[in-house]
Write a protein that holds these residues in place. Structure first.
Motif, PDB file in Angstrom:
ATOM      1  N   LYS A 160       7.861  13.300 -17.644  1.00  0.00           N
ATOM      2  CA  LYS A 160       7.924  12.005 -16.998  1.00  0.00           C
ATOM      3  C   LYS A 160       7.521  12.340 -15.214  1.00  0.00           C
ATOM      4  O   LYS A 160       7.968  12.622 -14.120  1.00  0.00           O
ATOM      5  CB  LYS A 160       9.250  11.596 -16.423  1.00  0.00           C
ATOM      6  CG  LYS A 160      10.276  11.023 -18.206  1.00  0.00           C
ATOM      7  CD  LYS A 160      11.229  10.532 -17.968  1.00  0.00           C
ATOM      8  CE  LYS A 160      12.297   9.933 -19.543  1.00  0.00           C
ATOM      9  NZ  LYS A 160      13.977   9.611 -18.944  1.00  0.00           N
ATOM     10  N   LYS A 161       6.581  12.087 -15.491  1.00  0.00           N
ATOM     11  CA  LYS A 161       5.191  12.554 -14.003  1.00  0.00           C
ATOM     12  C   LYS A 161       5.540  11.167 -12.915  1.00  0.00           C
ATOM     13  O   LYS A 161       5.472  11.660 -11.964  1.00  0.00           O
ATOM     14  CB  LYS A 161       4.524  12.720 -14.385  1.00  0.00           C
ATOM     15  CG  LYS A 161       4.085  14.141 -15.357  1.00  0.00           C
ATOM     16  CD  LYS A 161       2.319  14.183 -15.315  1.00  0.00           C
ATOM     17  CE  LYS A 161       2.722  14.912 -16.975  1.00  0.00           C
ATOM     18  NZ  LYS A 161       1.234  15.538 -17.501  1.00  0.00           N
ATOM     19  N   TYR A 162       5.709  10.071 -13.295  1.00  0.00           N
ATOM     20  CA  TYR A 162       5.547   9.134 -12.120  1.00  0.00           C
ATOM     21  C   TYR A 162       6.856   8.202 -12.048  1.00  0.00           C
ATOM     22  O   TYR A 162       7.852   8.785 -13.281  1.00  0.00           O
ATOM     23  CB  TYR A 162       5.062   7.901 -13.127  1.00  0.00           C
ATOM     24  CG  TYR A 162       3.187   8.793 -13.184  1.00  0.00           C
ATOM     25  CD1 TYR A 162       2.651   8.241 -11.971  1.00  0.00           C
ATOM     26  CD2 TYR A 162       3.100   8.631 -14.900  1.00  0.00           C
ATOM     27  CE1 TYR A 162       1.835   8.939 -12.746  1.00  0.00           C
ATOM     28  CE2 TYR A 162       1.566   8.937 -15.012  1.00  0.00           C
ATOM     29  CZ  TYR A 162       1.203   8.505 -14.370  1.00  0.00           C
ATOM     30  OH  TYR A 162      -0.590  10.113 -14.309  1.00  0.00           O
ATOM     31  N   PHE A 163       6.769   8.051 -10.857  1.00  0.00           N
ATOM     32  CA  PHE A 163       8.392   7.512 -10.662  1.00  0.00           C
ATOM     33  C   PHE A 163       8.961   6.918 -11.197  1.00  0.00           C
ATOM     34  O   PHE A 163      10.000   6.297 -11.633  1.00  0.00           O
ATOM     35  CB  PHE A 163       7.377   6.372  -8.862  1.00  0.00           C
ATOM     36  CG  PHE A 163       9.272   6.289  -7.694  1.00  0.00           C
ATOM     37  CD1 PHE A 163       9.656   6.656  -7.380  1.00  0.00           C
ATOM     38  CD2 PHE A 163       9.568   4.909  -8.190  1.00  0.00           C
ATOM     39  CE1 PHE A 163      10.564   6.235  -5.860  1.00  0.00           C
ATOM     40  CE2 PHE A 163      11.088   4.419  -7.144  1.00  0.00           C
ATOM     41  CZ  PHE A 163      11.254   5.482  -6.194  1.00  0.00           C
ATOM     42  N   TYR A 164       8.264   5.246 -11.087  1.00  0.00           N
ATOM     43  CA  TYR A 164       8.939   4.460 -12.319  1.00  0.00           C
ATOM     44  C   TYR A 164       9.278   5.311 -13.677  1.00  0.00           C
ATOM     45  O   TYR A 164      10.340   4.186 -14.018  1.00  0.00           O
ATOM     46  CB  TYR A 164       7.582   3.378 -13.294  1.00  0.00           C
ATOM     47  CG  TYR A 164       6.861   3.454 -13.953  1.00  0.00           C
ATOM     48  CD1 TYR A 164       7.159   3.349 -15.162  1.00  0.00           C
ATOM     49  CD2 TYR A 164       6.155   4.182 -13.021  1.00  0.00           C
ATOM     50  CE1 TYR A 164       5.700   3.552 -15.951  1.00  0.00           C
ATOM     51  CE2 TYR A 164       4.819   4.356 -14.621  1.00  0.00           C
ATOM     52  CZ  TYR A 164       4.836   4.265 -16.017  1.00  0.00           C
ATOM     53  OH  TYR A 164       4.131   4.767 -16.717  1.00  0.00           O
ATOM     54  N   GLU A 165       8.758   6.099 -14.161  1.00  0.00           N
ATOM     55  CA  GLU A 165       9.620   6.921 -15.669  1.00  0.00           C
ATOM     56  C   GLU A 165      10.800   6.938 -15.345  1.00  0.00           C
ATOM     57  O   GLU A 165      11.942   7.641 -15.458  1.00  0.00           O
ATOM     58  CB  GLU A 165       8.514   7.788 -15.904  1.00  0.00           C
ATOM     59  CG  GLU A 165       7.026   7.345 -16.514  1.00  0.00           C
ATOM     60  CD  GLU A 165       6.647   8.385 -16.841  1.00  0.00           C
ATOM     61  OE1 GLU A 165       5.174   8.215 -17.519  1.00  0.00           O
ATOM     62  OE2 GLU A 165       6.350   9.569 -15.985  1.00  0.00           O
ATOM     63  N   ASP A 179       5.072   1.407  -7.787  1.00  0.00           N
ATOM     64  CA  ASP A 179       5.721   1.831  -8.349  1.00  0.00           C
ATOM     65  C   ASP A 179       5.413   3.240  -8.615  1.00  0.00           C
ATOM     66  O   ASP A 179       6.307   4.177  -9.301  1.00  0.00           O
ATOM     67  CB  ASP A 179       7.406   1.607  -8.605  1.00  0.00           C
ATOM     68  CG  ASP A 179       7.348   1.501  -9.674  1.00  0.00           C
ATOM     69  OD1 ASP A 179       6.190   1.351 -10.706  1.00  0.00           O
ATOM     70  OD2 ASP A 179       8.315   0.666 -10.440  1.00  0.00           O
ATOM     71  N   LEU A 180       3.998   3.738  -9.153  1.00  0.00           N
ATOM     72  CA  LEU A 180       3.571   4.778  -9.704  1.00  0.00           C
ATOM     73  C   LEU A 180       3.761   5.958  -9.124  1.00  0.00           C
ATOM     74  O   LEU A 180       4.172   7.246  -9.211  1.00  0.00           O
ATOM     75  CB  LEU A 180       1.937   4.256  -9.995  1.00  0.00           C
ATOM     76  CG  LEU A 180       1.317   5.365 -11.322  1.00  0.00           C
ATOM     77  CD1 LEU A 180       2.141   5.002 -12.131  1.00  0.00           C
ATOM     78  CD2 LEU A 180       0.198   4.581 -10.914  1.00  0.00           C
ATOM     79  N   GLU A 227       0.666  -1.270  -0.451  1.00  0.00           N
ATOM     80  CA  GLU A 227       0.062   0.079   0.030  1.00  0.00           C
ATOM     81  C   GLU A 227       0.633   1.287  -0.349  1.00  0.00           C
ATOM     82  O   GLU A 227       0.484   2.141   0.199  1.00  0.00           O
ATOM     83  CB  GLU A 227      -0.860  -0.109   0.962  1.00  0.00           C
ATOM     84  CG  GLU A 227      -1.916  -1.199   0.998  1.00  0.00           C
ATOM     85  CD  GLU A 227      -3.229  -0.729   2.474  1.00  0.00           C
ATOM     86  OE1 GLU A 227      -2.303   0.333   2.953  1.00  0.00           O
ATOM     87  OE2 GLU A 227      -2.895  -2.555   2.919  1.00  0.00           O
ATOM     88  N   THR A 228       2.438   1.529  -0.532  1.00  0.00           N
ATOM     89  CA  THR A 228       3.026   2.374  -0.532  1.00  0.00           C
ATOM     90  C   THR A 228       2.585   3.465  -1.395  1.00  0.00           C
ATOM     91  O   THR A 228       2.738   5.098  -0.673  1.00  0.00           O
ATOM     92  CB  THR A 228       4.284   1.636  -0.100  1.00  0.00           C
ATOM     93  OG1 THR A 228       4.868   0.882   0.906  1.00  0.00           O
ATOM     94  CG2 THR A 228       5.399   3.460  -0.106  1.00  0.00           C
ATOM     95  N   VAL A 272       4.103   9.503   1.939  1.00  0.00           N
ATOM     96  CA  VAL A 272       5.235   8.674   0.779  1.00  0.00           C
ATOM     97  C   VAL A 272       5.186  10.302  -0.285  1.00  0.00           C
ATOM     98  O   VAL A 272       6.849   9.935  -0.749  1.00  0.00           O
ATOM     99  CB  VAL A 272       5.176   7.370   0.524  1.00  0.00           C
ATOM    100  CG1 VAL A 272       5.350   7.133  -0.409  1.00  0.00           C
ATOM    101  CG2 VAL A 272       4.758   6.197   1.863  1.00  0.00           C
ATOM    102  N   LYS A 273       4.222  10.340  -0.777  1.00  0.00           N
ATOM    103  CA  LYS A 273       4.496  10.614  -2.070  1.00  0.00           C
ATOM    104  C   LYS A 273       4.658  12.167  -1.174  1.00  0.00           C
ATOM    105  O   LYS A 273       5.670  13.304  -1.913  1.00  0.00           O
ATOM    106  CB  LYS A 273       2.362  11.551  -2.689  1.00  0.00           C
ATOM    107  CG  LYS A 273       2.784  12.293  -3.367  1.00  0.00           C
ATOM    108  CD  LYS A 273       0.885  11.961  -4.040  1.00  0.00           C
ATOM    109  CE  LYS A 273       1.333  13.645  -4.826  1.00  0.00           C
ATOM    110  NZ  LYS A 273       0.165  13.410  -5.531  1.00  0.00           N
TER     111      LYS A 273
END
Length: 160
Positions: free
Chosen positions: A126-131, A113-114, A71-72, A78-79
């Motif tokens: 690139k807006k997302y963590f995984y990117e 990891d979004l 659930e992270t 976290v954000k």
């Protein structure tokens, strides 16, 4: 080179697994860990106290490692930790911790990891963590022996 590292994770769900990661690196200088009693005290102060604690913990760090549990991805703080880490120029990486057994011997569910979109003030899409950042599996990628390398790579990628 030892890096002062902030560990971001979902406290209630993942403290056991987070401590496995932390204890594997016990001689390193780490931030972002607080015991349950201290955390309860911080929470009593509300949103501003939590953010102040996070900001203080991030001070002096050069890397932020997000310990990704089931659930992270959904955790507001976290954000916030990621946003603040990005603003201060920390190297950032993700570590999937679902394969670490909890105190009952159970594995968890792999988290996302979004984390976003959170990197919207940049000049690219690139807006997302995984990117933007590398993620590793603690068990499958031998985190016990590779955590230092992962942290060093994240720091170098951030120009630290």
């Amino acid at each position: 080179m030892a890096r002062r590292t902030f560990f971001s994770f979902h406290y209630e769900n993942d403290i056991w697994r987070a401590n496995v990661v932390r204890n594997s690196w016990v001689t390193a200088d780490t931030a972002g860990f607080v015991d349950a009693a201290d955390f309860e005290q911080v929470k009593k102060g509300g949103d501003s106290a939590i953010k102040k604690w996070i900001d203080n913990q991030l001070s002096g760090t050069s890397v932020t490692a997000v310990l990704i549990g089931a659930e992270t991805n959904d955790r507001v703080y976290v954000k916030y930790e990621l946003e603040q880490s990005w603003k201060k120029g920390n190297g950032i990486l993700g570590i999937y911790i679902h394969n670490i057994k909890d105190k009952s011997g159970n594995k968890g569910v792999k988290g996302s990891d979004l984390f976003g979109p959170i990197f919207t003030s940049t000049s690219d899409d690139k807006k997302y963590f995984y990117e933007r950042f590398s993620s590793y599996d603690w068990v499958d990628n031998d985190g016990y022996n590779n955590l230092g390398k992962w942290i060093e790579t994240a720091a170098k990628n951030a120009g630290k």
